[in-house]
Design an enzyme around this catalytic site. Sequence first.
Site, PDB file in Angstrom:
ATOM      1  N   LYS A  48       0.945   5.124  11.883  1.00 12.06           N
ATOM      2  CA  LYS A  48      -1.107   5.729  11.227  1.00 12.06           C
ATOM      3  C   LYS A  48      -0.959   5.196  10.037  1.00 12.06           C
ATOM      4  O   LYS A  48      -0.053   5.320   8.986  1.00 12.06           O
ATOM      5  CB  LYS A  48      -0.691   7.176  11.348  1.00 12.06           C
ATOM      6  CG  LYS A  48      -2.447   7.779  11.151  1.00 12.06           C
ATOM      7  CD  LYS A  48      -2.295   8.760  10.618  1.00 12.06           C
ATOM      8  CE  LYS A  48      -2.428   9.466   8.870  1.00 12.06           C
ATOM      9  NZ  LYS A  48      -3.588   8.067   8.700  1.00 12.06           N
ATOM     10  N   GLU A  93       0.724  11.856 -12.344  1.00  7.14           N
ATOM     11  CA  GLU A  93       0.610  10.640 -12.329  1.00  7.14           C
ATOM     12  C   GLU A  93      -0.588   9.874 -12.255  1.00  7.14           C
ATOM     13  O   GLU A  93      -1.919  10.434 -10.974  1.00  7.14           O
ATOM     14  CB  GLU A  93       1.687   9.920 -10.427  1.00  7.14           C
ATOM     15  CG  GLU A  93       1.648   8.928  -9.902  1.00  7.14           C
ATOM     16  CD  GLU A  93       1.853   8.962  -8.612  1.00  7.14           C
ATOM     17  OE1 GLU A  93       1.529   9.406  -8.069  1.00  7.14           O
ATOM     18  OE2 GLU A  93       2.477   7.811  -7.708  1.00  7.14           O
ATOM     19  N   GLU A 151       8.942   9.160   1.035  1.00  6.92           N
ATOM     20  CA  GLU A 151       8.699   8.288  -0.684  1.00  6.92           C
ATOM     21  C   GLU A 151       7.330   8.255  -1.340  1.00  6.92           C
ATOM     22  O   GLU A 151       5.950   8.859  -0.420  1.00  6.92           O
ATOM     23  CB  GLU A 151       8.180   7.007  -0.230  1.00  6.92           C
ATOM     24  CG  GLU A 151       9.957   6.989   0.152  1.00  6.92           C
ATOM     25  CD  GLU A 151      11.216   6.078  -0.749  1.00  6.92           C
ATOM     26  OE1 GLU A 151      10.512   6.053  -1.828  1.00  6.92           O
ATOM     27  OE2 GLU A 151      11.881   6.449   0.220  1.00  6.92           O
ATOM     28  N   CYS A 191       3.263   2.883  -6.145  1.00  4.46           N
ATOM     29  CA  CYS A 191       4.514   3.776  -6.939  1.00  4.46           C
ATOM     30  C   CYS A 191       5.778   2.925  -7.837  1.00  4.46           C
ATOM     31  O   CYS A 191       5.408   4.442  -8.589  1.00  4.46           O
ATOM     32  CB  CYS A 191       4.458   4.421  -5.883  1.00  4.46           C
ATOM     33  SG  CYS A 191       6.222   3.107  -4.496  1.00  4.46           S
TER      34      CYS A 191
HETATM   35  P1  NDP Z   1      -1.798  10.418   0.492  1.00  6.95           P
HETATM   36  O1  NDP Z   1      -0.748  11.860   0.600  1.00  6.95           O
HETATM   37  O2  NDP Z   1      -2.698  11.353   0.700  1.00  6.95           O
HETATM   38  O3  NDP Z   1      -1.798   9.746   2.089  1.00  6.95           O
HETATM   39  C1  NDP Z   1      -0.740   9.446   3.156  1.00  6.95           C
HETATM   40  C2  NDP Z   1      -0.295   9.092   4.313  1.00  6.95           C
HETATM   41  O4  NDP Z   1      -0.324  10.470   4.649  1.00  6.95           O
HETATM   42  C3  NDP Z   1      -1.948   8.843   4.887  1.00  6.95           C
HETATM   43  O5  NDP Z   1      -1.956   8.034   5.870  1.00  6.95           O
HETATM   44  C4  NDP Z   1      -2.575   9.978   5.349  1.00  6.95           C
HETATM   45  O6  NDP Z   1      -3.980  10.192   5.808  1.00  6.95           O
HETATM   46  C5  NDP Z   1      -1.524  10.819   5.400  1.00  6.95           C
HETATM   47  N1  NDP Z   1      -1.447  11.837   5.170  1.00  6.95           N
HETATM   48  C6  NDP Z   1      -2.807  12.801   4.614  1.00  6.95           C
HETATM   49  N2  NDP Z   1      -2.384  13.808   5.410  1.00  6.95           N
HETATM   50  C7  NDP Z   1      -1.468  14.116   6.041  1.00  6.95           C
HETATM   51  C8  NDP Z   1      -0.358  14.990   6.388  1.00  6.95           C
HETATM   52  N3  NDP Z   1      -0.726  16.196   6.364  1.00  6.95           N
HETATM   53  N4  NDP Z   1       0.561  14.862   7.706  1.00  6.95           N
HETATM   54  C9  NDP Z   1       1.274  13.721   7.487  1.00  6.95           C
HETATM   55  N5  NDP Z   1       0.315  12.897   7.069  1.00  6.95           N
HETATM   56  C10 NDP Z   1      -0.219  13.257   6.323  1.00  6.95           C
HETATM   57  O7  NDP Z   1      -1.280   9.865  -0.209  1.00  6.95           O
HETATM   58  P2  NDP Z   1      -1.944   8.370  -0.796  1.00  6.95           P
HETATM   59  O8  NDP Z   1      -2.679   7.877   0.550  1.00  6.95           O
HETATM   60  O9  NDP Z   1      -3.800   8.833  -1.407  1.00  6.95           O
HETATM   61  O10 NDP Z   1      -1.398   7.144  -1.545  1.00  6.95           O
HETATM   62  C11 NDP Z   1      -1.459   7.220  -3.298  1.00  6.95           C
HETATM   63  C12 NDP Z   1       0.315   8.548  -3.178  1.00  6.95           C
HETATM   64  O11 NDP Z   1       1.280   7.616  -2.140  1.00  6.95           O
HETATM   65  C13 NDP Z   1       0.456   7.688  -4.441  1.00  6.95           C
HETATM   66  O12 NDP Z   1       0.895   9.649  -4.715  1.00  6.95           O
HETATM   67  C14 NDP Z   1       1.589   7.404  -5.114  1.00  6.95           C
HETATM   68  O13 NDP Z   1       2.845   7.723  -5.581  1.00  6.95           O
HETATM   69  C15 NDP Z   1       2.471   7.558  -3.441  1.00  6.95           C
HETATM   70  N6  NDP Z   1       3.349   6.467  -2.766  1.00  6.95           N
HETATM   71  C16 NDP Z   1       4.881   6.407  -3.085  1.00  6.95           C
HETATM   72  C17 NDP Z   1       5.363   5.211  -2.757  1.00  6.95           C
HETATM   73  C18 NDP Z   1       7.342   5.262  -2.569  1.00  6.95           C
HETATM   74  O14 NDP Z   1       8.008   4.555  -2.162  1.00  6.95           O
HETATM   75  N7  NDP Z   1       7.475   6.480  -3.342  1.00  6.95           N
HETATM   76  C19 NDP Z   1       4.608   4.052  -2.405  1.00  6.95           C
HETATM   77  C20 NDP Z   1       3.296   3.833  -1.982  1.00  6.95           C
HETATM   78  C21 NDP Z   1       2.424   5.303  -2.810  1.00  6.95           C
HETATM   79  P3  NDP Z   1      -4.976   9.870   5.451  1.00  6.95           P
HETATM   80  O15 NDP Z   1      -5.598   9.327   4.610  1.00  6.95           O
HETATM   81  O16 NDP Z   1      -5.860  10.080   7.050  1.00  6.95           O
HETATM   82  O17 NDP Z   1      -5.380  11.936   4.881  1.00  6.95           O
END
Ligand code: NDP
Length: 512
Positions: A211, A415, A284, A318
Site C-alpha cells: 500500500k 523532525e 521504520e 529519514c
Molecule cells: P505517514 O505515517 O503519514 O504515512 C506512511 C504510510 O502509512 C502511508 O502509506 C499512509 O497512508 C499509511 N498510513 C496512514 N495511517 C495509517 C494507519 N493508521 N495504519 C497503517 N498505515 C497508515 O508518513 P509519511 O508518508 O508522511 O512519511 C513521512 C514520515 O516517514 C517521516 O516521519 C519520516 O521520517 C518517515 N520515514 C521513515 C523512514 C525510515 O526508514 N525510518 C524512511 C522514510 C520516511 P496514507 O498516505 O493513505 O495516509
Amino acid sequence: MPYSLEDAAFSGRARSATVDAGREAVAILTVHRSSPMSHSPTVATNLTMTIGGAAVSGRSSFEVVNPTDEALIAYAPECTREQLDHAVLAARTAARTWAAVPFAQRRRLLHEMADVIDAHVDELGRLVTAEQGKPSAVAAAEVAGLAYWLRETAALTLPETVNEDSGERLSVTRRVPLGVVAAITPWNYPMGQLSFKLGPALLAGNTVVVKPSAFTPLSTLRLGELLRDVLPAGVLTVVSGSGDLGAWLSGHPGIDKVSFTGSTATGRAVMAGAAPTLTRITLELGGNDPAIVLPDVDVPSMAEKLFWAAFSNTGQICLAVKRVYIHADIYDELTRSLADYAATIRMGDPTQEGTQLGPISNRRQYETVLDLIEDCRRQGHTFLTGGTPAPRPGFFVPVTLVDNPPEESRIVREEQFGPVLPLLRFDDVDDVVARANAGEYALGASVWSADPDAALAIARRLDAGTVWVNEIMHLTPQVAFGGRKQSGIGVESGHEGLLEFTEAQTITVRRG
Ligand code: NDP
C-alpha cells in the site's frame, strides 16, 4: 562501491561516479542528463490495482497532484474494504504455494522482476517525478536502485542451524515464512522504500500486499501492473486508497506481518492495530539525525558534503542530517560557506535538466515545514539564507539555514523533513554528545573529522541505529539498518532484515 541510497540522493549533482555496482544506474543517469524529459508529465488516468493477479479498478477514485505546479495529474483507485478482503484472501491462498516454491526459483523470479523494472526505468521514473517532485535523474536512479536491490537481495541465504546431530537426536532450526506481509510505504521514495521490503519478503517465501502513500500511488500501481506476468497470481498485490486503507490493512486479521515505513505517530497506530492479533511488525519511523563536525575538517568540502547530507531530496529523507553541531572554532566560516554553497543550487521544475532540488512533495508536508519556519520567525531566530516560501503554485520552500537557535526550540527538537536546517554551535565534546542523544528519535547520526579515530570515539557514544563517520546515508542490501528509541522497531536489509520476514522453527527427531 555498491549502489546506495546515498547515490540516489546525491545524484542531483551527478555523483554517478560512485554508483558502481549499479552500472545500469550510471547509464540511466547519463541518459537522463543528456536527454531532458518533456515539461509536462504524462497524465496517468487508468492505472489499476493488482489483486489476485488481475487488474482491479476502484469503485471510486482519489486525486493525485503534482507538487511542482499543483496540477491534477491522475485519479487513483480507491480500494474498498470488500476489495481489500478479497485481496488479502487471494494473497493468503497464494502464500501456501509460494512458500513451497524452491528458494532457487524465488531467487530467479527476483531477478526477473529486476529485469522488468530495468526495462521501465524511464516510465516509472517519470511517474515518481510527477507524483513526488524529485528531479528526473534522481527518480530514475531510485527506480534503478529497486532493481539493483532485488538482485542483491536474491543473493542472501537462509541457512538452517543444526543444533544437535547425535546418535540420540537430530535438532534443526530453520526459518519459515510468516504468510502475508503488508508493505506500507511513505511518499518520499515510493520505489526506494519498496527496496527494503519487496525482495526480502518474497525471497523468504511470503506473499506481499503493498500500500503506497495516497500522495504517491502511481509508480507503485504501475509496478504492480508490470510485475503481474512475472509472479504467480496473488504473490504481489498492490492496493491504493486515500482514507482508512492503511489502518484496515495493518489491522487486518489475514495479515501476518506489517512492514511499515512512515511517521512515528502512525507507527504507534500500526503497533496498536497489530496488538489484538499479535501481528508481527517492523517499524521504520521518523528521525532527527545529528551531525557533529569537529574543528579539523576542510571547511569548503565539508560545506558541500553537509549540504547534500541535509538537503538531498529537498530534505525529505529519514536519514538526512536534521541538525548540525559545528565546533565553535569553525562555526562562522562553515556556516558562511554553507550559505554560499546553497546560493549555487538550482531548485525548480524537476523535469528540467540541471534542476538539483524539487518542491516539497505534498501540501501537508509543505504546511508542516512552513509552520516550523514561522515558529523560527516568531522566536526571533536568524536565517542565514532562505526563510520565505516561493510564490505558488508549487510547494517550493527555499533552502533555509537557521543560525544557532536554542537547543529546546522546535526546529531543533522536531523532525522537519524538509529544506530547513538548524546550525548549532558547540565547544565541548561531552556537551555535544549529550545534546545529540537528547530527544525521542535515534535513527542515524554522523561525525565528521580529519581524524577518523577521534570521530569514531565520539560515534561510539551516540545513540542511533546507524552512525557514520565522514559519510552519510550509505545503505547497502547487505547491511541492516533501523531505528532505536522511537525511530522504530526491527531492521530492514541485510541478513537481519531478511530474518524479519521469517520465524524460527525448530524440528527435532529422536533417534534410536
Ligand atoms: P505517514 O505515517 O503519514 O504515512 C506512511 C504510510 O502509512 C502511508 O502509506 C499512509 O497512508 C499509511 N498510513 C496512514 N495511517 C495509517 C494507519 N493508521 N495504519 C497503517 N498505515 C497508515 O508518513 P509519511 O508518508 O508522511 O512519511 C513521512 C514520515 O516517514 C517521516 O516521519 C519520516 O521520517 C518517515 N520515514 C521513515 C523512514 C525510515 O526508514 N525510518 C524512511 C522514510 C520516511 P496514507 O498516505 O493513505 O495516509
